[in-house]
Design a protein around this motif. Structure first.
Motif, mmCIF file in Angstrom:
data_model
loop_
_atom_site.group_PDB
_atom_site.id
_atom_site.type_symbol
_atom_site.label_atom_id
_atom_site.label_comp_id
_atom_site.label_asym_id
_atom_site.label_seq_id
_atom_site.Cartn_x
_atom_site.Cartn_y
_atom_site.Cartn_z
ATOM 1 N N GLN A 108 23.695 54.050 90.937
ATOM 2 C CA GLN A 108 24.220 55.409 91.050
ATOM 3 C C GLN A 108 24.840 55.876 92.344
ATOM 4 O O GLN A 108 25.106 55.201 93.291
ATOM 5 C CB GLN A 108 23.179 56.450 90.904
ATOM 6 C CG GLN A 108 22.404 56.450 89.699
ATOM 7 C CD GLN A 108 23.024 56.927 88.487
ATOM 8 O OE1 GLN A 108 24.146 57.680 88.494
ATOM 9 N NE2 GLN A 108 22.500 56.389 87.189
ATOM 10 N N ASP A 109 25.647 56.810 92.343
ATOM 11 C CA ASP A 109 26.518 57.137 93.534
ATOM 12 C C ASP A 109 25.521 57.315 94.982
ATOM 13 O O ASP A 109 26.052 56.910 96.044
ATOM 14 C CB ASP A 109 27.410 58.377 93.465
ATOM 15 C CG ASP A 109 26.507 59.591 93.184
ATOM 16 O OD1 ASP A 109 25.493 59.462 92.751
ATOM 17 O OD2 ASP A 109 27.041 60.665 93.181
ATOM 18 N N TYR A 110 24.415 57.637 94.712
ATOM 19 C CA TYR A 110 23.324 57.726 95.586
ATOM 20 C C TYR A 110 22.474 56.602 96.075
ATOM 21 O O TYR A 110 21.898 56.638 96.965
ATOM 22 C CB TYR A 110 22.519 58.866 95.502
ATOM 23 C CG TYR A 110 21.620 58.754 94.177
ATOM 24 C CD1 TYR A 110 20.471 58.067 93.949
ATOM 25 C CD2 TYR A 110 22.125 59.510 93.198
ATOM 26 C CE1 TYR A 110 19.498 57.911 92.741
ATOM 27 C CE2 TYR A 110 21.442 59.238 91.621
ATOM 28 C CZ TYR A 110 20.238 58.552 91.847
ATOM 29 O OH TYR A 110 19.609 58.644 90.539
ATOM 30 N N GLY A 111 22.337 55.408 95.208
ATOM 31 C CA GLY A 111 21.849 54.248 95.557
ATOM 32 C C GLY A 111 21.273 53.503 94.156
ATOM 33 O O GLY A 111 22.014 53.963 93.027
ATOM 34 N N THR A 112 20.277 52.942 93.992
ATOM 35 C CA THR A 112 20.012 52.101 93.125
ATOM 36 C C THR A 112 18.585 52.536 92.639
ATOM 37 O O THR A 112 17.375 52.941 93.361
ATOM 38 C CB THR A 112 19.694 50.278 93.463
ATOM 39 O OG1 THR A 112 20.888 50.126 93.901
ATOM 40 C CG2 THR A 112 19.199 49.644 92.034
ATOM 41 N N ASN A 130 21.434 54.796 99.261
ATOM 42 C CA ASN A 130 22.619 54.258 99.968
ATOM 43 C C ASN A 130 22.474 54.718 101.523
ATOM 44 O O ASN A 130 21.923 55.938 101.699
ATOM 45 C CB ASN A 130 23.846 54.690 99.447
ATOM 46 C CG ASN A 130 24.185 54.027 98.057
ATOM 47 O OD1 ASN A 130 23.670 52.836 97.801
ATOM 48 N ND2 ASN A 130 25.019 54.685 97.210
ATOM 49 N N ASP A 131 22.934 53.810 102.705
ATOM 50 C CA ASP A 131 22.979 54.272 103.755
ATOM 51 C C ASP A 131 23.328 55.519 104.197
ATOM 52 O O ASP A 131 23.053 56.360 104.876
ATOM 53 C CB ASP A 131 23.564 53.039 104.396
ATOM 54 C CG ASP A 131 23.031 51.770 104.792
ATOM 55 O OD1 ASP A 131 21.511 52.068 104.401
ATOM 56 O OD2 ASP A 131 23.528 50.767 105.182
ATOM 57 N N GLY A 132 24.291 56.096 103.506
ATOM 58 C CA GLY A 132 25.108 57.362 103.809
ATOM 59 C C GLY A 132 24.328 58.559 103.169
ATOM 60 O O GLY A 132 24.895 59.791 103.477
#
Length: 143
Positions: A108-112, A130-132
């Motif tokens: 996803q745009d935010y991570g797995t 995700n890191d950001g």
């Protein structure tokens, strides 16, 4: 001011079966298991390994109306979110240990993320942000 969310109560059918699932399948740490004689109950707390955030209080159902919520504490929605520093390591280990996944891994745009069920059917997200992501930043500074 500094405050912290310390425990989240999770209604369970039996202390020992819940401890077995969280400690042996999810690899959580058993933080406390204390008998409280005045209330004839146990204070059982588990937490993800290495976590300094909120822990889970395994609260055995003690009234008839509480039994209806075992496995359905969030009305069928994802209830809890377990962030990891290595999604694929934990996903593979959990599958090998027999944890049931309701939704397969997705990017996803935010991570797995993947959705799994606890021993009673409550839905959880296993995720690696995700890191950001804003929560990834907060988690990094809890240490």
């Amino acid at each position: 001011m500094k405050q912290a969310l310390v425990h989240i109560a999770l209604v369970v059918r039996d202390y020992d079966e819940a401890i077995d699932f969280y400690v042996n399948k999810l690899k959580f740490e058993l933080v406390e298991d204390t008998y409280q004689a005045e209330q004839d109950k146990r204070w059982v707390v588990v937490a993800p390994p290495g976590s300094k955030g909120a822990s889970i209080l395994l609260a055995r159902a003690s009234k008839p109306e509480q039994f209806d919520f075992i496995g359905n504490q969030a009305g069928g929605r994802v209830f809890l979110f377990l962030n990891t520093d290595d999604f694929w390591r934990d996903y593979r280990r959990m599958v090998a240990d027999g944890v049931e996944f309701a939704r397969e891994p997705q990017e996803q745009d935010y991570g797995t993320v993947a959705v799994f069920k606890d021993l009673y059917g409550n839905l959880w997200d296993l995720l690696q942000l995700n890191d950001g992501h804003p929560m990834a930043y907060r988690l990094a500074y809890q240490e």
